[in-house]
Design an enzyme around this catalytic site. Structure first.
Site, PDB file in Angstrom:
ATOM      1  N   HIS A   1      82.377  87.068 109.686  1.00  0.00           N
ATOM      2  CA  HIS A   1      81.560  87.805 108.710  1.00  0.00           C
ATOM      3  C   HIS A   1      80.162  87.209 108.559  1.00  0.00           C
ATOM      4  O   HIS A   1      79.267  87.866 108.048  1.00  0.00           O
ATOM      5  CB  HIS A   1      82.287  87.971 107.368  1.00  0.00           C
ATOM      6  CG  HIS A   1      82.303  86.770 106.474  1.00  0.00           C
ATOM      7  ND1 HIS A   1      83.356  85.897 106.403  1.00  0.00           N
ATOM      8  CD2 HIS A   1      81.405  86.314 105.591  1.00  0.00           C
ATOM      9  CE1 HIS A   1      83.100  84.954 105.510  1.00  0.00           C
ATOM     10  NE2 HIS A   1      81.927  85.180 105.004  1.00  0.00           N
TER      11      HIS A   1
ATOM     12  N   ASP B   1      88.779  84.870 111.082  1.00  0.00           N
ATOM     13  CA  ASP B   1      87.382  85.111 110.694  1.00  0.00           C
ATOM     14  C   ASP B   1      86.438  84.108 111.362  1.00  0.00           C
ATOM     15  O   ASP B   1      85.892  83.222 110.709  1.00  0.00           O
ATOM     16  CB  ASP B   1      87.278  85.043 109.165  1.00  0.00           C
ATOM     17  CG  ASP B   1      85.965  85.617 108.645  1.00  0.00           C
ATOM     18  OD1 ASP B   1      85.035  85.812 109.453  1.00  0.00           O
ATOM     19  OD2 ASP B   1      85.880  85.861 107.432  1.00  0.00           O
TER      20      ASP B   1
ATOM     21  N   SER C   1      81.076  79.701 103.578  1.00  0.00           N
ATOM     22  CA  SER C   1      81.643  80.441 104.691  1.00  0.00           C
ATOM     23  C   SER C   1      81.188  79.818 105.988  1.00  0.00           C
ATOM     24  O   SER C   1      80.000  79.549 106.165  1.00  0.00           O
ATOM     25  CB  SER C   1      81.191  81.892 104.657  1.00  0.00           C
ATOM     26  OG  SER C   1      82.077  82.629 103.892  1.00  0.00           O
TER      27      SER C   1
HETATM   28  N1  ARG Z   1      85.324  86.975 100.709  1.00  0.00           N
HETATM   29  C1  ARG Z   1      84.734  86.244 101.797  1.00  0.00           C
HETATM   30  C2  ARG Z   1      83.295  85.860 101.434  1.00  0.00           C
HETATM   31  O1  ARG Z   1      82.930  85.904 100.310  1.00  0.00           O
HETATM   32  C3  ARG Z   1      84.795  87.005 103.059  1.00  0.00           C
HETATM   33  C4  ARG Z   1      83.959  88.236 103.125  1.00  0.00           C
HETATM   34  C5  ARG Z   1      83.996  88.967 104.421  1.00  0.00           C
HETATM   35  N2  ARG Z   1      85.173  89.762 104.570  1.00  0.00           N
HETATM   36  C6  ARG Z   1      85.271  91.066 104.195  1.00  0.00           C
HETATM   37  N3  ARG Z   1      86.404  91.666 104.298  1.00  0.00           N
HETATM   38  N4  ARG Z   1      84.244  91.710 103.694  1.00  0.00           N
HETATM   39  O2  ARG Z   1      82.362  85.906 102.163  1.00  0.00           O
HETATM   40  N1  GLU Z   2      83.300  84.176 101.992  1.00  0.00           N
HETATM   41  C1  GLU Z   2      82.373  83.364 101.286  1.00  0.00           C
HETATM   42  C2  GLU Z   2      81.016  83.215 101.971  1.00  0.00           C
HETATM   43  O1  GLU Z   2      80.530  84.112 102.598  1.00  0.00           O
HETATM   44  C3  GLU Z   2      82.960  82.027 101.088  1.00  0.00           C
HETATM   45  C4  GLU Z   2      84.111  82.171 100.264  1.00  0.00           C
HETATM   46  C5  GLU Z   2      83.796  81.895  98.827  1.00  0.00           C
HETATM   47  O2  GLU Z   2      82.955  82.547  98.185  1.00  0.00           O
HETATM   48  O3  GLU Z   2      84.450  80.963  98.429  1.00  0.00           O
HETATM   49  O4  GLU Z   2      80.343  82.233 101.832  1.00  0.00           O
END
Ligand code: ARG
Ligand code: GLU
Length: 695
Positions: free
Chosen positions: A83, A219, A627
């Protein structure tokens, strides 16, 4: 019996060792080093951060200013999340070469794809410059005077810092302006895409599984840093060669089990751990719900269109993911704050603070802070929401309004200074072309109809039939001719004429009111931080995240999300197959992966139980920006790739609870399994250093 008692005591001690916090890598000696050792680390503070010798920090790069990445080979190979590389993967994708859907693997260096604009930044060194920055700042100064002295001091200091010609400097505030650090950095601009799994692996579970455990997402994506022939940062050139890093992370093939030490090393973006209860209440009861509603309205349209058209899916993939990610996170955050009773607990903490200042005779100095917060937030709530709603509508969700907003900035720039006309024109033309690359007018019109009512009663969809902005050719025509003609064209455009009064209201009223009401809150938060450390000096304070390099540590641990349920910390490939829904846009699984699973063709990547691990949980305190951060074992080897947090613990940006806050990492063996067995990119594995620390 006695043995069991001792064992039990040992286990409780292990669990209760202090965790939580994002610490400054140059200040780990002492408390952090001891805590890490207690948790099982064999690393010294110097192994992690050293100015004179290579150390772990030299392998950690800030990826495009928003994510983290790490070097995993002597040839500058970089690992980050799928991502995090998503918009690069998207920008190389088309209906013919659908790398989002099918994945991409460069089988030799010449096939690696350049990404204009993408950069990776390393930290050369960190210095405490508090004394220099705060020199001459006194308590009787106004906030403006303070800030101007601070920025003058910072600029003067940066100007004389010793550094190489290709390095940069920045000074950042910590503990709400109670401490300042200088960062000397090195930034690489030639970053090429090396590999990415298909979205059915890299984004497996998509929005349904996002922010949730049990998780089965691979990921990850891979890039490579290129440098000039002297191994220095350089703009893209075919002459550039793979970067030779000061340090790269060896990768452990032995994996982790519950209780193992892990540390996450990266660039967490923002946290707010020292908010008063009244602020948490405003955020979770008013601010988040307002933003959630706007995004939900936009997503309804975008999601529906992405499912029926592949062209829309490719165009809107990145944008949809960005909108949906925070939309879901805020909901988890609200739930977690409520479930953990965070507001009440913060009130209790505040009572302890009030008692301490009384006992220490600090009432005159600090007794008014909390009542003052109540008054300030009472005044701040409405304008905070109004301003943010404008941003959500004009800059996050609706692209026609975004184009008018950028155009307004262009118009203001040329009115203020006619000399910049040609330059400003080139820039707005670039912006509009960028928007149109991934634009679908029907999607955008639907979004407009859904989100605009959250901001104004005056919702006029008919502008979509009259404006020139919805097609790139007619949009660019608006900017042809002399400055006077351009201004006239713009103001005659239906969408621009519709949006302009709202944009003016934002600039002339809403934003200034927000600034005026926010400034005293920020200033009071600085005093509150000072007061906390003075009144309760034995508490453990870590600075809020601010996009600088930090270390957080903990152990591999499962958790109990609710009564009678326990999540074990490791998920396996079996779980991918369990979730498999043929043809589903979230839970489809590539046939090749099913074949590998059925043949148990796991190579050296299975766990001792014969299964391929996919994700695991830890008590590391992480946030957005982490991330792509490496999860590092007790010996300094890479074991995991951080990418998310669990639903029940998403509130950790305001309230960290070691019982339920967990970060989610991809097991490195899953990454290697996919690269080797699924993609057949064995040459990448051969570049890496694979180790067996447990054997
Ligand atoms: N929650 C994670 C973050 O904050 C992963 C986001 C990407 N994944 C998604 N399904 N949109 O970045
Ligand atoms: N998915 C998040 C990011 O893009 C990291 C996960 C979180 O927020 O802890 O940095």
């Amino acid at each position: 019996m006695k043995f069991f008692k001792i064992l039990l005591l040992f286990i409780t001690l292990q669990v209760s060792a202090q965790q939580g916090g994002m610490w400054i890598p140059s200040l780990l000696e002492g408390m952090n080093e001891h805590e890490m050792t207690d948790l099982g680390s064999k690393l010294t503070a110097q192994d992690i951060y050293d100015v004179n010798n290579s150390s772990l920090k030299d392998a950690i790069g800030h990826f495009n200013g928003g994510c983290t990445s790490e070097v995993i080979s002597p040839k500058g190979l970089i690992l980050t999340n799928h991502h995090c590389g998503f918009s690069q993967i998207q920008s190389h994708s088309s209906l013919e070469n659908d790398y989002l859907k099918d994945g991409f693997w460069a089988m030799k260096l010449e096939e690696e794809l350049p990404n204009p604009g993408l950069f990776i930044e390393f930290i050369v060194r960190i210095e405490d410059v508090t004394a220099q920055v705060l020199n001459g700042v006194t308590e009787d100064m106004t906030e403006k005077e303070k800030q101007s002295t601070i920025s003058k001091n910072s600029n003067a200091f940066e100007a004389q810092v010793e550094k190489e010609a290709w390095q940069d400097t920045k000074i950042k505030s910590f503990y709400k302006g109670n401490q300042y650090f200088l960062f000397v950095t090195e930034r690489f601009n030639d970053i090429r895409l090396v590999g990415a799994p298909p979205s059915s692996i890299g984004k497996f579970g998509s929005d349904t599984d996002n922010w949730v455990f049990p998780r089965h997402t691979g990921d990850f994506s891979m890039f490579r840093i290129y440098a000039d022939k002297d191994n220095r940062p350089a703009e893209y050139s075919t002459e550039n060669v793979p970067y030779k890093p000061k340090h790269f992370l060896p990768i452990s093939l032995d994996g982790v089990e519950e209780g193992d030490f892990t540390m996450v090393f990266g660039f967490p973006g923002t946290t707010d751990e020292y908010l008063p209860a009244v602020a948490i209440e405003h955020i979770t009861k008013e601010y988040n719900p307002s933003n959630i509603a706007i995004r939900e309205a936009a997503l309804k349209v975008i999601d529906a269109n992405m499912k029926t058209s592949d062209e829309v899916r490719i165009k809107y993939a990145s944008k949809q993911a960005r909108i949906a990610n925070a939309w879901k996170k805020w909901q988890g955050e609200n739930l977690g704050i409520e479930k953990s009773n965070a507001i009440e607990k913060r009130h209790e903490f505040e009572a302890t603070f009030q008692k301490a200042i009384k006992e220490k005779g600090l009432e005159d100095k600090y007794g008014n802070i909390l009542p003052e917060f109540d008054v300030l937030y009472e005044n701040f709530g409405d304008v905070n929401i109004k301003r943010r709603s404008f941003i959500e509508v004009f800059l996050v969700t609706n692209e026609l309004m975004e184009m008018t907003f950028r155009t307004y900035q262009f118009e203001q720039a040329i009115i203020n200074n006619p000399d910049v006309f040609e330059k400003a024109k080139a820039s707005i033309e670039g912006t509009l072309t960028g928007v149109h690359k991934d634009y679908d007018v029907n999607v955008d019109r639907g979004v407009f109809e859904n989100v605009m009512p959250f901001y104004t009663k005056n919702v006029d969809v008919s502008i979509y039939d009259k404006t020139a902005f919805t097609h790139i050719d007619s949009a660019l025509k608006l900017f042809e001719g002399s400055q006077e003609e351009v201004i006239k064209n713009l103001n005659n455009d239906a969408a621009y004429a519709y949006a302009k009064p709202m944009i003016e209201d934002f600039y002339n009223n809403i934003n200034p009111e927000f600034q005026a009401k926010n400034e005293p809150i920020t200033a009071l938060q600085t005093v509150y931080m000072t007061a906390l450390m003075e009144a309760l000096p034995n508490a453990r304070y870590f600075p809020d995240a601010n996009s600088t390099l930090r270390v957080t540590y903990g152990q591999v641990r499962g958790y109990s999300p609710r009564d009678a349920v326990y999540y074990s910390p490791v998920s396996y490939l079996d779980g991918v197959i369990e979730k498999y829904v043929p043809g589903d846009y979230e839970f489809d699984v590539p046939q090749k992966l099913i074949d590998l699973y059925e043949a148990k063709d796991y190579g050296q990547y299975a766990d001792a139980n014969g299964k391929v691990p996919v994700c695991f949980l830890g008590t590391n305190h992480t946030t957005g920006g982490n991330s792509g951060s490496p999860a590092i074992d007790a010996h300094g080897n890479l074991v995991g790739l951080n990418f998310d947090r669990v639903w029940e613990g998403t509130m950790s940006d305001m309230y960290y609870d070691p019982e339920i806050c967990r970060n989610i990492m991809v097991d490195l063996r899953y990454v290697l399994f996919i690269v080797d067995k699924y993609a057949g990119a064995k040459h990448l594995i051969d570049e890496m250093k694979l180790v067996h620390p447990k054997k």
